[in-house]
Motif scaffolding. Structure first.
Motif, PDB file in Angstrom:
ATOM      1  N   PRO A  22       0.814  -1.212   0.000  1.00 31.89           N
ATOM      2  CA  PRO A  22       0.000   0.000   0.000  1.00 31.89           C
ATOM      3  C   PRO A  22       0.853   1.269   0.000  1.00 31.89           C
ATOM      4  O   PRO A  22       1.940   1.319   0.576  1.00 31.89           O
ATOM      5  CB  PRO A  22      -0.799  -0.100   1.304  1.00 31.89           C
ATOM      6  CG  PRO A  22      -0.705  -1.527   1.727  1.00 31.89           C
ATOM      7  CD  PRO A  22       0.622  -1.998   1.238  1.00 31.89           C
ATOM      8  N   GLY A  23       0.309   2.299  -0.634  1.00 33.30           N
ATOM      9  CA  GLY A  23       0.937   3.611  -0.634  1.00 33.30           C
ATOM     10  C   GLY A  23      -0.088   4.677  -0.966  1.00 33.30           C
ATOM     11  O   GLY A  23      -1.289   4.394  -1.069  1.00 33.30           O
ATOM     12  N   PHE A  24       0.373   5.904  -1.170  1.00 34.83           N
ATOM     13  CA  PHE A  24      -0.552   6.996  -1.476  1.00 34.83           C
ATOM     14  C   PHE A  24       0.203   8.134  -2.135  1.00 34.83           C
ATOM     15  O   PHE A  24       1.441   8.120  -2.208  1.00 34.83           O
ATOM     16  CB  PHE A  24      -1.288   7.470  -0.220  1.00 34.83           C
ATOM     17  CG  PHE A  24      -0.430   7.957   0.930  1.00 34.83           C
ATOM     18  CD1 PHE A  24      -0.441   9.290   1.311  1.00 34.83           C
ATOM     19  CD2 PHE A  24       0.372   7.073   1.658  1.00 34.83           C
ATOM     20  CE1 PHE A  24       0.321   9.737   2.388  1.00 34.83           C
ATOM     21  CE2 PHE A  24       1.128   7.504   2.737  1.00 34.83           C
ATOM     22  CZ  PHE A  24       1.110   8.850   3.096  1.00 34.83           C
ATOM     23  N   ASP A  25      -0.520   9.101  -2.677  1.00 37.55           N
ATOM     24  CA  ASP A  25       0.116  10.290  -3.253  1.00 37.55           C
ATOM     25  C   ASP A  25      -0.621  11.534  -2.788  1.00 37.55           C
ATOM     26  O   ASP A  25      -1.829  11.509  -2.563  1.00 37.55           O
ATOM     27  CB  ASP A  25       0.192  10.199  -4.781  1.00 37.55           C
ATOM     28  CG  ASP A  25      -1.159  10.043  -5.440  1.00 37.55           C
ATOM     29  OD1 ASP A  25      -1.796  11.073  -5.740  1.00 37.55           O
ATOM     30  OD2 ASP A  25      -1.587   8.896  -5.660  1.00 37.55           O
ATOM     31  N   ILE A  26       0.135  12.619  -2.653  1.00 35.81           N
ATOM     32  CA  ILE A  26      -0.395  13.823  -2.017  1.00 35.81           C
ATOM     33  C   ILE A  26       0.160  15.088  -2.682  1.00 35.81           C
ATOM     34  O   ILE A  26       1.134  15.037  -3.444  1.00 35.81           O
ATOM     35  CB  ILE A  26      -0.038  13.869  -0.512  1.00 35.81           C
ATOM     36  CG1 ILE A  26       1.476  13.711  -0.304  1.00 35.81           C
ATOM     37  CG2 ILE A  26      -0.805  12.800   0.256  1.00 35.81           C
ATOM     38  CD1 ILE A  26       1.930  13.870   1.134  1.00 35.81           C
TER      39      ILE A  26
END
Length: 221
Positions: A22-26
């Motif tokens: 899992p990861g994310f971008d911001i």
């Protein structure tokens, strides 16, 4: 690691059940992010907006990058492309000068080129040339090719479905659905999939197509 070698290494795991990290971008649209809580929930990487065109620097990039690093996340920067305003080389250099660089420290992802919106009045061949100009400039300065973020509709409309980057650039696929579907542009698989625009700790939800060892290899080069 060159993309072709990375593909070979990745596909060697084909007979196994591949993990997903899992990861994310911001960006500055998420002014406050609890990176430690994100890490504790299982996230292991984050991609952070750094620049846009040749004049915009995301005001939260530095704080986000520091926060992500302190929390133990693998992190990298991304550049929002403005192909109609200046050359790919000019924008790659601006990105590199303002947070988009790469080093083989094992915790820095190659920079990501964010390709979305309209086609900026460019023909498909001109757009492919623009992306190549950005990509080759970034590679020339870092030894790594940038990740390419796109969605199937944009890639088809703006590049004519080009497969020019399959052997060099990892694909970050934007598709908000329960499945990733068939990647555009001849890529045999996505490297990262952005599957929705609502992440509990801010930004968009991403998943890396492999296990943590492979994610670290992508960062290490």
């Amino acid at each position: 690691m060159k993309m072709k070698a990375f593909i070979t290494a990745f596909l060697s795991f084909g007979s196994l059940a591949l993990a997903a990290v899992p990861g994310f971008d911001i960006s500055h649209y998420q002014p406050s992010v609890d990176f430690t809580a994100a890490y504790n929930s299982g996230a292991r990487f984050v991609i952070i907006k750094a620049t846009e065109g040749t004049s915009y620097k995301d005001p939260k990039f530095s704080a986000h990058y520091t926060g992500a690093t302190k929390a133990g996340l693998i992190r990298g920067g991304y550049h929002f492309a403005r192909p109609g305003s200046s050359s790919g080389a000019a924008q790659a250099n601006y990105f590199l000068a303002n947070g988009g660089g790469w080093s083989g420290d094992g915790i820095t992802l190659p920079g990501m080129l964010d390709l979305e919106g309209d086609c900026a009045g460019l023909s498909a061949s001109a757009m492919v040339s623009w992306i190549r100009d950005f990509s080759n400039t970034y590679h020339g300065k870092t030894g790594r090719y940038p990740l390419l973020y796109t969605n199937p509709s944009w890639w088809s409309s703006c590049t004519g479905g080009s497969n020019a980057f399959v052997n060099t650039n990892p694909l970050v696929l934007a598709r908000y659905s329960s499945s990733a579907g068939t990647p555009p542009g001849g890529w045999p698989y996505y490297t990262i999939w952005q599957f929705n625009d609502s992440y509990k700790y801010g930004g968009d939800s991403d998943t890396f197509n492999g296990d943590i060892t492979q994610l670290k290899k992508l960062a290490k080069g």
